[in-house]
Structures are given as C-alpha cells and as structure tokens.
Scaffold this motif. Structure first.
Motif, short mmCIF file in Angstrom:
data_model
loop_
_atom_site.label_atom_id
_atom_site.label_comp_id
_atom_site.label_asym_id
_atom_site.label_seq_id
_atom_site.Cartn_x
_atom_site.Cartn_y
_atom_site.Cartn_z
N LEU A 704 -36.49 -42.93 -21.89
CA LEU A 704 -35.43 -43.67 -22.58
C LEU A 704 -35.72 -43.82 -24.07
N LEU A 705 -37.01 -43.89 -24.41
CA LEU A 705 -37.40 -44.10 -25.81
C LEU A 705 -37.76 -42.81 -26.53
N ALA A 706 -37.75 -41.70 -25.81
CA ALA A 706 -38.20 -40.43 -26.40
C ALA A 706 -37.19 -39.90 -27.40
N PRO A 707 -37.66 -39.19 -28.42
CA PRO A 707 -36.74 -38.52 -29.35
C PRO A 707 -35.97 -37.44 -28.63
N SER A 710 -37.64 -34.24 -27.03
CA SER A 710 -38.59 -34.32 -25.91
C SER A 710 -38.07 -35.16 -24.74
N ALA A 711 -36.87 -35.72 -24.86
CA ALA A 711 -36.37 -36.61 -23.80
C ALA A 711 -36.17 -35.88 -22.49
N SER A 717 -40.38 -35.21 -16.15
CA SER A 717 -41.68 -35.74 -15.74
C SER A 717 -41.52 -36.98 -14.87
N ALA A 718 -40.56 -37.85 -15.24
CA ALA A 718 -40.32 -39.05 -14.44
C ALA A 718 -39.86 -38.69 -13.04
N LEU A 719 -38.95 -37.71 -12.94
CA LEU A 719 -38.47 -37.30 -11.62
C LEU A 719 -39.59 -36.67 -10.79
N ALA A 720 -40.49 -35.98 -11.45
CA ALA A 720 -41.64 -35.41 -10.72
C ALA A 720 -42.50 -36.51 -10.15
N HIS A 721 -42.69 -37.58 -10.91
CA HIS A 721 -43.42 -38.75 -10.38
C HIS A 721 -42.69 -39.34 -9.17
N HIS A 722 -41.38 -39.48 -9.29
CA HIS A 722 -40.60 -40.04 -8.18
C HIS A 722 -40.72 -39.20 -6.92
#
Length: 868
Positions: A704-707, A710-711, A717-722
């Motif tokens: 959410l905070l990424a430029p 790179s967002a 990456s977040a979905l891979a964690h999920h």
C-alpha cells in the motif's frame, strides 16, 4: 351494581409495572366502549400479580364514561355506555358465576356495555368463563420487578439486597412489597444482614394456601411431606413420590391434591403448581409438624447428603457434629449447587463466628461456580463486615470480575491473596491478573503475574506463568518457547480452566488453530462436567479464536449462544466481550446496523467497568465496517488512537492486530505518514510474533505504501505469503487492494483476476459488503458480473459513474469521493458532470431525490451545481 369512582392506590399501581400488554388490552376495551361497542375481557392470575391494579386502572382510565362494580347475583345493565368491573369473580357462589357467564356469552354485539372480570387460577371447576377473551398475567420479569423495588425504597438500597429480594418475590409485586416493608434502612442498605428466613408476605402466602385449606388431613400431610422433600432437591425437580411413600405419605390422597390444583404428578415426581404454594405450606405448618416431616424424610433418604439436609431442617439451634457431616459431604462429584446448599446449612448450624464465615465463603464460592451470582452475593452478605477474610475477598473479587469494575476485582483479589494460604492465593492472583488484562494494563498484569508463586506441581501452569511474564517483559522468544509447552498438554487434559489457559497461550504465540482446538475442548468439558460459571467464558474464547481463524459465521454462532448464557448466569462483563466479537463478525458480514448495535452495547458496558479489550475490539469492528462501506477517513480516525502508543492507545494485546486495517484506511484517506509510522512498529512486532498471518499482512501494508514502480511486485509478494497460511478473508482483502491498484492505473485486464478471486472469496466467507466492493470494482474494470444489473435510473451509467453517483447522493463531497475511490478530484468532477447529463438532473439535491425515488425537481435556490 354500585357506581365506582375508584382512584388507584400507590400500592396497586406498583402492579402495573411491566404490564404493557395487559394495559393495552384494557385500553382497547375502554376505547371500544367510547365508540359505542361493548366487549368482555377476563384477567386471570394467581394472587398478588396485579389483577386488582388493572381493574383500578380501567376505572381511572374510562373517564368520562361511567363505571360500576357488579355484585354477586346482579344482572348486567341493559344500556350504556358503561364499564362494569367484576373483581375476584372466583369467590362468587357457583350459581352466580354460571349465570354471569351465560349472560356474557349471549350479550349482543351492539350493547354498549364493557365487562372487565378477574379470576384466580387453579380453582376446581373454574371453567364457567371458558371461551371468553382471556388474558393470563404472568410474573414480572426482573426489570419490571426492579422498577417496583425502586418505587418501594425511597432511600439507597444495596444491590445485593435488591437482587435477593427480587428473587425471593418470584415476580410477585405484592409479595415484593410485603418483603420490603419489615426491613429497616440498615438492612436495605446492606449494613446489617437480612433476616433468614425473610419476614413478611404472610397475606400473599395465605392467599396461595387457600386452594388446599379444604382438603382432607391426609392430603395436606402428603403435600407437607412433598414441600419438605424439595429442600434437598435441585430447584424445579419436584419431590420423589417413592420417598414420600416411604416416609408415610398415603398415595390415596394424591388425586384430591391434584384435583385441587395444588400439584401435578409426572414421571414418579410431584411438582407444586407454584413455588409460593410450597413456601406457604412450610410457613403455615406448625413447627413441630414441620420438623417431624423433615425427620421422617431423613430416616428414609437413600442419599447421605439428602438425609443430612433433612436433619438440618429438623434441627433447632447449633449442632457441630451435623455441621461437620454436611461439610464432609459437600465435595465432588456432587453438583456445585448442592455443595453450596450443604455448606450454607452447615454455616447455620455453626456457633463459632470465624468457622461460620469460612463456611459461608465456601458456600458462596460453590454458588458462584454453579452460575448463581445472586445467591453467592446473598451468602457473602450474611458474613457481615469481615475486613480480613481471604475467602470472602476472593469470592467478591471473582464476582466483580464477571459483573463489576475490573479495577475493583483486581484489588479485591490482591487483598485476598495476601490473606490466603499458598494454593488459594495463587488462584486469587491469577484472577487479579485476568482483571488487569481486561483493563488493558500491561504493567499491572506483569506485576501480578510476577507475584504468582512458582507452580512446581503443575508444569503447564508454571510454563504459562513464566511465559506470560517473559512476553510482557520483552523477552518474546523465551516467552513463546515457554507458552508452547502449555499447548502440549491440550490433547491430554480435560480440565476446562487449563484448556482455556492453553487457548490464551496459543493466541499469544500466534497458533490460532491450536487456540480453537483448546477452546472447543474447554467448551466440551464444561458442557459435560461443569462448572456452569465457565460456560459463557468458554464460548467467548472459542468464538474469538474462530474469529482470528477467519471462521466468522461459526464465531457468530458461538458468540450468540455465549451471550444468552452470560445474561442467564449474570455475567455482564463477558456479555460485553461477546458483543464485541459479534460486532467484529458483523463488520465482516457487511451488516452495518448489527455491527453498530453490538459495538454500542460493548462500549456501553465496557466504559463503566473499565474493560479496555472489548472496547478496543468494538472500535476496530466499526472501523472495519467503515472500510467495507468505502469510508476510509472515518476508519482511520477511529483507529489512529488505538494503534498509537501511549495512554490513549487501545488494548496492548489487540493494538498490533488492528494495524493492517489502520494502514489500509490511512493510505486511502491520504495519511501516508501515519501509515508509515504504524507499519514500522508492525514490522518489529511481526519479527517477534509467531502469528502466521502477520508476514502477509505486513507485505500488504508495504504494498500500500510502495512507489508505483514496485507496488505490483509488493502485492504479488503479499499474495505469496497468503498462499502459505490460512485466512481466506485477509487474502481476499489483499486481492481486492491489488485489483483496485491495477485498475486505478488503467491495467483493467490485469485487475480482473484478483478482483474476481476477491469477490468469490468474500462470498464464501459471507462478507457481503466486501463482496459488493469487489463486484463494483470488477464492473468498473469492464467485466459484467453474472446476475448483476444496476436497477433504476443508474442502469444507463458506467460502473464508475454509478459508484460516484451513489456516494454523492449520500452526501459526500467530491474530495471525499475521490479519497474513497482512490481517484483524483478532477476525475470525480468529470464523471459527475456526465452523471448529471445522463440523468437529466441539475444538482446534488435533485440527484439524491432521484435515487431516493422522489423524482421531484428542486427550485432554483436549491441548486448547487456551481459548487461542483
């Protein structure tokens, strides 16, 4: 027939509390009479429930219509309009009753005579008025009874005294007034113990006993035995008929007793038709006969404790041997309610004041465990002023933990621990720690837990104590290792308290599924073995664990059951926590009204009792509902104090859990600096916690905070964690945000897959509002959703125009709409002008009316097009 100008007395009006249905029926009868129509209403109730009060009310309310009281044997008036009142028709001679009933049945519909008639219940042959409109008065509920009590006591009354007298009156306002009348101000204020048994009420009890006055002596003897036998039986179970026969009761007299409406025989047991009838029998029997009945039962009781209880009832004065025998029998596996009764009777037989106080405190604790806080408090009140008794302070503290300020509970339990031997002192300190946790005072919690003696004989408890101390002291890794030792005992133990403790440990280390397993086992153990007092807490722990696991529907079901149990058992503090759980579940399911109602209930109860944890959860729930409805600014404003450190912050165990929600709201509300600060702290917490979902949530915050450059990779990456952890709802939220981000950058084709996956996942979770958000985003990305078509005037608009139109119609400014939809202010201006053109409207007011179905065009002075 006598004209009546009755003015209701103050005592009679007390019987009108809680009688809204009955008052409506009386008002309807009087109103019919005002329109020239007659009618009949029969009110039936046992003595003391307010029949005469309703007659007085009717006579006062009928003005300017005349009213009259009908004497026995007198015919009804032929012309009206007139209100005829017949109070206590059951005392009329049978022939007069039959004549009146026959006249009422054939009264012409056009005859402007209204008849209000009252009868007592359970009178043999009282069927003359069957078939006429009848309303049965039941006992007052606790709220109405409390209102009556408050009217009866002009000065301040102790809550314990109030609750006990309300219980003793069993919903009978006349009996409640009779019980209050003999008490002096010191007794009402709790400064002096209440007499035992309570004086007063003889007139009400005599009225109940009249139904057996005409029975033969053998029937009355059998009923006295039945009343005496219930002294050793659980409430509501009646008396064992075989026991009565062994004690000399004659079964031939059971028939007349049933015919008189005194008892009902079923399944080999005898049940009184009303508890006050049983009390009247015991109160009116001569002392010698009553003691003889108890002694006769004691001689034939097969159960030792039952026989001892009967001997205690037959004994006058103190009896040390009998008291000791009762105490010896008041142990497991007997139910806690039976143990409490035995200990209370032992206390009454004990001459030594200190020993009597010990036994009363023990009896109160057993009543608390049985889920009867009213009796527990009443037993403690009998101890009088005991400033240095650890057992009394401990029970008071535990009662306050369930129904009182958490700070008071903590202080009482700390005081108890200083006075008790090591083992009960340890239990008191654990209760004090629970109170500090509820308060959200981490320092106080750590202080109390460090005082808990080392539990060398209970490795699981010691691991919990040492582990929680380490976590709160900042030694997180060491604390988690210790707390995991508690989880190893979950499959082997069946003790509810240990299982609940293991569930807490599992949540602290982030093992949500283990927490749910412990909660489920604890609930099963409580259902099977008790104690009843733990049922609401077990349901709360399980519901919260399921909420953390993303099983919101199951969490809601357990929370609803727990809420009912908490109200039944008298645990409003647990009810507050369950309201917070239900608010969180509703915030997922998209029921904003339910979310607001449960959050409001949680806040209303949490504030006065200093319950920081449910208060924090309730605010989090409302903020999440704001997010689901597209109000990120409101959500960020609610959450900002809760996630920030300092005195205004939320509960220390919940604060970090709410950070991902705050970051999402803050970014969408244009507060990126606040979001970054929260994310930095969340990063440190994620590194220290074992919560399996935290890394995925952290990756989402960073995305959410990424430029812009790179967002996309951050979201991937977040979905891979999920993908590596359970939690479908949280994964769907990340997919929704990713899809929104792609669509805002006109990558609509790429946006459709995550948006579609989010919509389906939210639908599976029952998260309706979140599914609607995903559906709207999917339409805005150019994909039609099966079965979806915007009805009404918005059907001709594009999906983005529809969303903007609805936000504007709700009163949002263009800048607020831009924040909610993550678009520029200029984009909203452009789309809104096209909306106005497509719909043929000229102002926001006209748009609001169009969507509300009004369709009327406002005047020129209402137009605010210039402010677009």
């Amino acid at each position: 027939m006598t004209p009546s100008a009755t003015v209701p007395s103050a005592n009679h009006l007390l019987g009108l509390h809680g009688r809204s249905e009955e008052l409506t029926a009386v008002d309807s009868l009087v109103e019919r009479l005002r329109t020239g129509r007659g009618g009949v209403l029969v009110l039936t109730a046992p003595p003391g429930l307010g029949r005469t009060a309703l007659v007085d009310y009717a006579q006062a309310a009928r003005a300017p219509l005349p009213a009259a009281e009908l004497a026995a044997g007198t015919a009804l008036p032929q012309e009206g309009p007139i209100l005829v009142c017949v109070d206590d028709a059951h005392i009329w001679a049978p022939a007069a009753r039959a004549a009146l009933a026959a006249e009422l049945r054939c009264m012409p519909a056009g005859r402007s005579v209204a008849v209000l008639l009252t009868l007592a219940e359970h009178r043999p042959g009282a069927d003359e008025f069957a078939g006429l409109p009848t309303l049965r008065l039941g006992p007052l509920d606790d709220i109405a009874a409390a209102a009556v009590f408050d009217r009866l006591t002009p000065g301040p009354a102790d809550p314990v005294v109030r609750a006990w007298l309300i219980r003793e009156a069993v919903g009978n306002p006349r009996l409640l007034a009779a019980l209050v009348a003999p008490l002096n101000p010191a007794q009402l204020a709790g400064r002096s113990p209440l007499p035992d048994p309570l004086p007063g009420g003889e007139g009400v009890l005599d009225a109940y006993a009249t139904r057996i006055d005409g029975l033969p002596g053998g029937a009355r003897a059998l009923l006295l035995l039945a009343a005496a036998a219930e002294e050793h039986e659980p409430d509501g179970t009646g008396a064992d008929l075989a026991l009565l026969l062994r004690a000399g009761g004659d079964p031939a007299w059971l028939g007349p007793a049933e015919a008189a409406g005194a008892v009902v025989a079923a399944g080999g047991r005898i049940h009184f038709t009303h508890p006050l009838l049983r009390r009247a029998l015991l109160r009116r029997a001569p002392l010698a006969r009553r003691r003889a009945a108890h002694a006769g039962l004691a001689a034939v009781c097969g159960d030792r404790l039952s026989g001892l209880v009967q001997l205690a009832c037959a004994t006058g004065g103190y009896d040390a041997r009998l008291a000791d025998a009762l105490v010896a029998e008041a142990t497991a596996p007997r139910p806690h309610a039976g143990r409490s009764d035995a200990l209370a009777r032992a206390a009454a037989l004990t001459a030594d004041p200190a020993l009597r106080t010990d036994r009363l405190a023990a009896a109160a604790e057993e009543a608390r465990l049985a889920g009867d806080p009213v009796r527990a408090r009443a037993l403690l009140a009998r101890t009088g002023a005991v400033p240095a008794h650890g057992g009394v302070h401990r029970v008071r503290g535990l009662l306050a933990l369930a129904d009182g300020p958490a700070a008071d509970a903590r202080e009482a339990l700390m005081a108890a621990a200083a006075l008790l031997p090591p083992e009960p002192a340890r239990r008191a300190l654990m209760g004090a720690a629970e109170a500090a946790w509820a308060m959200g005072d981490a320092a106080a919690y750590l202080e109390v837990m460090t005082r808990v003696p080392v539990c060398a004989d209970d490795p699981s408890l010691e691991a919990y104590r040492a582990g929680m101390c380490a976590v709160l002291a900042g030694r997180t890794e060491q604390g988690h290792d210790l707390l995991r030792r508690c989880l190893g005992d979950v499959p082997r133990t069946g003790e509810p308290t240990g299982l609940l403790r293991a569930g807490v440990a599992a949540l602290v280390v982030g093992e949500v599924e283990a927490a749910c397993a412990a909660g489920a086992r604890a609930l099963a153990a409580v259902r099977a073995y008790g104690p009843e007092v733990l049922l609401p807490r077990a349901l709360e722990h399980l519901a919260y664990g399921e909420l953390r696991a993303g099983r919101h529907t199951r969490a809601r079901a357990h929370a609803v059951e727990g809420l009912g149990a908490a109200h039944r058992i008298g645990q409003p503090n647990v009810a507050v926590s369950l309201h917070a759980v239900l608010a969180l579940a509703a915030s997922v399911e998209g029921d904003e009204e339910a979310c607001a109602a449960h959050a409001g209930a949680a806040a209303a109860g949490a504030g006065p009792h200093g319950l920081t944890q449910p208060a924090t959860l309730a605010v989090w729930a409302v903020a999440r509902a704001d997010l689901a409805a597209g109000r990120p600014g409101d959500a960020a404003a609610r959450l900002a104090p809760l996630v920030a450190p300092g005195p205004r912050g939320g509960h220390f165990a919940v604060r970090m859990l709410a950070v991902p929600c705050f970051v999402e709201a803050a970014v969408q509300a244009g507060r990126p600096a606040d979001a970054r600060r929260a994310t930095e702290e969340f990063t440190l917490w994620t590194a220290a916690t074992a919560d399996r979902l935290a890394p995925a949530q952290l990756a989402r915050c960073r995305a959410l905070l990424a430029p812009p450059q790179s967002a996309a990779s951050a979201y991937e990456s977040a979905l891979a964690h999920h993908d590596r952890v359970p939690g479908e709802f949280e994964r769907a939220r990340t997919q929704l945000l990713y899809g929104q981000w792609l669509r805002r950058r006109r990558r609509t084709r790429e946006a459709r897959d995550p948006l579609r996956d989010a919509m389906v996942a939210f639908e599976r979770c029952g998260a309706r509002a979140w599914a609607d958000r995903s559906r709207g985003e999917l339409r805005a990305a150019g994909e039609s959703v099966a079965g979806e078509r915007e009805p009404g005037p918005l059907a001709a608009l594009t999906p983005q125009q529809q969303r903007i139109a609805r936000h504007v119609a709700e009163g949002a400014t263009n800048r607020e709409v831009a924040v909610r939809l993550s678009v520029s202010h200029r984009t909203v201006d452009h789309h809104l002008r096209n909306v106005f053109a497509a719909l043929g409207v000229r102002s926001r007011v006209e748009l609001s009316r169009l969507l509300a179905g009004e369709g009327a065009r406002p005047g020129r002075d209402e137009e605010i097009t210039a402010h677009l």
